[in-house]
Write an enzyme that holds these catalytic residues in place. Sequence first.
Site, short mmCIF file in Angstrom:
data_model
loop_
_atom_site.label_atom_id
_atom_site.label_comp_id
_atom_site.label_asym_id
_atom_site.label_seq_id
_atom_site.Cartn_x
_atom_site.Cartn_y
_atom_site.Cartn_z
N HIS A 367 0.92 -1.21 -0.34
CA HIS A 367 -0.28 -0.44 -0.11
C HIS A 367 0.84 1.04 -0.01
O HIS A 367 0.33 2.25 -0.53
CB HIS A 367 -1.08 0.14 0.94
CG HIS A 367 -1.55 -0.69 1.40
ND1 HIS A 367 -2.74 -1.77 2.75
CD2 HIS A 367 -2.14 -2.06 -0.06
CE1 HIS A 367 -3.24 -2.57 2.41
NE2 HIS A 367 -2.71 -2.84 1.05
N ARG A 474 -9.15 3.92 -10.15
CA ARG A 474 -9.32 2.94 -9.70
C ARG A 474 -9.78 2.78 -7.95
O ARG A 474 -8.87 3.31 -7.25
CB ARG A 474 -7.68 2.33 -9.56
CG ARG A 474 -7.20 1.74 -10.79
CD ARG A 474 -5.76 1.31 -10.65
NE ARG A 474 -5.14 1.06 -12.82
CZ ARG A 474 -4.27 1.55 -13.17
NH1 ARG A 474 -4.00 2.32 -12.33
NH2 ARG A 474 -3.53 0.38 -14.24
N ARG A 510 -14.02 2.92 -12.42
CA ARG A 510 -14.39 1.40 -12.37
C ARG A 510 -14.73 1.12 -10.98
O ARG A 510 -14.48 1.89 -10.28
CB ARG A 510 -12.54 1.37 -12.67
CG ARG A 510 -12.88 -0.32 -12.70
CD ARG A 510 -11.19 -0.57 -12.81
NE ARG A 510 -10.55 -0.78 -12.29
CZ ARG A 510 -9.01 -1.22 -12.35
NH1 ARG A 510 -8.60 -1.65 -13.76
NH2 ARG A 510 -8.19 -1.67 -11.83
N GLU A 610 -10.24 -6.64 -21.02
CA GLU A 610 -9.01 -7.51 -20.79
C GLU A 610 -9.41 -9.07 -20.29
O GLU A 610 -7.83 -8.93 -19.85
CB GLU A 610 -8.70 -7.34 -18.89
CG GLU A 610 -9.58 -6.70 -18.14
CD GLU A 610 -9.58 -5.56 -16.91
OE1 GLU A 610 -8.18 -5.38 -17.04
OE2 GLU A 610 -9.75 -5.04 -15.72
N ASN A 633 -2.46 -4.13 -19.74
CA ASN A 633 -1.82 -4.96 -18.73
C ASN A 633 -2.64 -6.87 -18.51
O ASN A 633 -2.09 -7.37 -18.21
CB ASN A 633 -2.01 -4.40 -17.14
CG ASN A 633 -1.86 -2.95 -17.49
OD1 ASN A 633 -0.96 -2.68 -18.48
ND2 ASN A 633 -1.87 -2.08 -16.41
N ASP A 634 -3.81 -6.72 -17.79
CA ASP A 634 -4.81 -7.99 -18.13
C ASP A 634 -4.60 -8.50 -19.33
O ASP A 634 -3.82 -9.85 -19.76
CB ASP A 634 -5.56 -7.44 -17.27
CG ASP A 634 -5.52 -7.63 -15.46
OD1 ASP A 634 -4.80 -8.16 -15.76
OD2 ASP A 634 -5.74 -6.45 -15.06
N ARG A 644 1.71 -10.95 -14.92
CA ARG A 644 1.84 -9.82 -15.12
C ARG A 644 3.29 -9.05 -14.32
O ARG A 644 4.13 -8.23 -14.50
CB ARG A 644 1.02 -9.02 -15.11
CG ARG A 644 0.38 -8.62 -14.09
CD ARG A 644 -0.98 -7.65 -14.18
NE ARG A 644 -1.04 -6.04 -13.61
CZ ARG A 644 -1.76 -4.76 -14.06
NH1 ARG A 644 -3.36 -6.02 -14.72
NH2 ARG A 644 -2.28 -4.10 -13.69
N CYS A 681 -6.42 2.10 -21.40
CA CYS A 681 -5.63 2.75 -19.93
C CYS A 681 -4.53 1.91 -18.74
O CYS A 681 -4.67 2.23 -18.34
CB CYS A 681 -7.16 2.80 -19.02
SG CYS A 681 -7.82 1.67 -18.45
C1 PEP Z 1 -5.05 -3.24 -17.14
O1 PEP Z 1 -5.56 -4.03 -16.78
O2 PEP Z 1 -4.43 -2.88 -17.89
C2 PEP Z 1 -5.84 -1.60 -16.01
C3 PEP Z 1 -5.43 -0.53 -16.58
O3 PEP Z 1 -6.31 -2.40 -14.69
P1 PEP Z 1 -5.14 -2.57 -13.60
O4 PEP Z 1 -3.76 -2.35 -14.16
O5 PEP Z 1 -5.69 -2.19 -12.31
O6 PEP Z 1 -5.55 -4.12 -13.12
MG MG Z 2 -7.26 -4.64 -15.08
#
Ligand code: PEP
Ligand code: MG
Length: 756
Positions: A367, A474, A510, A610, A633-634, A644, A681
């Site tokens: 955190h 987020r 989100r 994602e 990312n996901d 990741r 994003c």
């Molecule tokens: C992603 O997965 O690309 C994303 C923006 O969400 P997070 O990184 O919060 O999982």
């Molecule tokens: Mg994600």
Amino acid sequence: MRDTAAGPRLLLRRLRELMAEPLEPQARLDRIVHHIALNMVAEVCSLYVLRADSVLELYATEGLNPGAVHLAQLRLGEGLVGTIAASARALNLSEAQKHPAFAYLPETGEEIYNSFLGVPVLRAGRTLGVLVVQNRTMRQYREDEVEALETTAMVIAEMIASGDLSRLTRPGLELDLSRPVTMRGMSFNEGVGLGHVVLHEPRIVVTNLFNEDSDEELVRLEGALSSLRLSIDDMLSRREVAFEGEHREVLEAYRMFANDRGWVRRLEEAIRNGLTAEAAVEKVQSDMRARMMHMTDPYLRERMSDFDDLANRLLRMLLGHGPEALANSLPRDAILVARSMGAAELLDYPRDKLRGLVLEEGAITSHVVIVARAMGIPVAGQMKGAVSMSEKGDAVIVDGDDGVVHLRPQSDVEAAYAEKVRFRARRQELFRELRKRPSVTKDGEHIDLMMNAGLAVDLPQLAESGAAGIGLFRTELQFMVASTFPRAEAQERLYRDVLDAARDKAVTFRTIDIGGDKVLPYFKGAAQEENPALGWRAVRLTLDRPGLLRTQVRALLKAAGGRELRIMLPMVTEISEIRQAREIIDKEVRHLSRFAHHLPTKLKLGAMIEVPSLLWQLEELMAVVDFVSVGSNDLFQFVTATDRGNTQLAGRFDPISVPFLRLLRQIVRAGEKTGTPVTLCGELAGRPVSAMALLGIGYRSISMSPAAIGPVKAMLTELPLDALAARMHETLDAPSSEVDVRAMLHAFAEEHDIPL
Ligand code: PEP
Ligand code: MG
């Protein structure tokens, strides 16, 4: 019974008088060794001090050849003295010459002495030197004599630490205390910070070393120990969620240590030898820390840190210290050094004085690291020993890019980093100037550059970065930095603050994306999962626990009264999930309107793309949502089956590759076909070269960390988008999948003078 403590007490009294006398440092040292020899009935007493070049230099002696002072020297690990310093352990020998490590120094004339007792001079777990007594007769020194010499060594440690000996050093041969140290750990947040050490939990400096009355001190110790035990029992009996799990284990360990007979016995012995209770705690702790420094077992090292914390608590009890007042005592360029730290504790420091953070522990998902990232502070973590090696006020550099810390850096290292910081500052200045320029490509195409956020500390960045809005808020971060579930009112307050700060700029909230690597320590919902990334997380979890979602949706609806509200669902896998979430939202809307609440003027619902399953139902998906946002990312993690967070695999597969870009293009095209706004994003949006690729395949809105907006804008204002798009489509439509798209993009940038 013989009072074995009378000797040491007398000696300590004599040392105290010597410390107070107005003497030159060399004269003081000479008298100290003289009195130790006298008191311990030894023919020799010598002090070796550790220099920055890892050499132990003879600083004072009684009994050896006085001409050898400042000349006789041994490397760390060499001879008996070097062995003691390297191992931080005493050596007690009746025939020194027979020891395999014995090294003969002809200049000292020590060959006539047989017995040898040497103890390390320790401070906060670091070896500063070695104190030795020798006798002609072959004798084994008694336990109480060893203890007495160790206690004396502590006084000398304080003298060295106070800088008293610095006048005796020669240029280039400074003491170890000022030695530059480079530590390597992990990068938790990029950036470089130069400044001075601030210990998050300041080590309590014990200045009152000598006791007047041992019995009185023993009573003080006993009192403090009982309060300590009581306070631990009290914490353990409070059945607060914050003290469950790992916290509880730590507390149980504390309780065990606080009742450890061995520990208590050593403390009592040090007091009987003439130390105050607090000096005894410091001494015992220092001995133990030095011994544990060489331990590699991570479990035992962890327990040592617990013991350290406990000793600090005990010192506070003895001295009645509270945590130091923060803001006033902070230098303007503070670099916090901590074993670990709570997120809320970091927020207590004034941001404008913080230049960096060094953690002995932690992970990129801790955190405190999340908050530090939001605050834009460079963070280096997993820096073993950082706390004990640092002194308050030491110069230090945090290199968050490479996960390196330079403590007390040499001037050339400092100069190189200072140049790096100036260079960054100049770039930052350029980006700031770009802030007001329209976000338009060289050939006139408008691009929306949005920022990602998640905490109130992010909000000033909205204006500072020149972002067009918040493309991803987020909401789980508020949950992650709290120690219990944030109440509905706290959620509503944050959302209202965000919307107020954004004014007429769009914000996409989100819904909480917990599970996977985003764990809430106080939420015990999930069983131990084999594969948390593929597990009970995000929208799956909130649909199963609709109470969570309902509370959040209600807070969002209330906060957005009279303005537009955009809600986005994370980790959607099938379209029915959107229907279920919409039912919950509609129900909340009906509920609030029944009670005549001020509702949002418009409500837009979107989904994150994602999970790959959505790729084969894009048009159906787009028919039921108002917008989509690609979570690259996901999505990349699931498409390539690559965790990741796994550093071993980082960089192995490139998202700037034909297959992944084809897939991302497919999503934009579906958006164009159905008239659904599409944004992206994930981290891809924030790097100029990958942002360029995204624009080239049709993205016109991307959301990134605020710090990335400047560099991306600098790229796009020089970008001839039409020419790039033609090049990209040509590449992606060609049958070969082995094209190096990244190299192609760099060549294009080179050709068109685009800053990447
Ligand atoms: C992603 O997965 O690309 C994303 C923006 O969400 P997070 O990184 O919060 O999982
Ligand atoms: Mg994600």
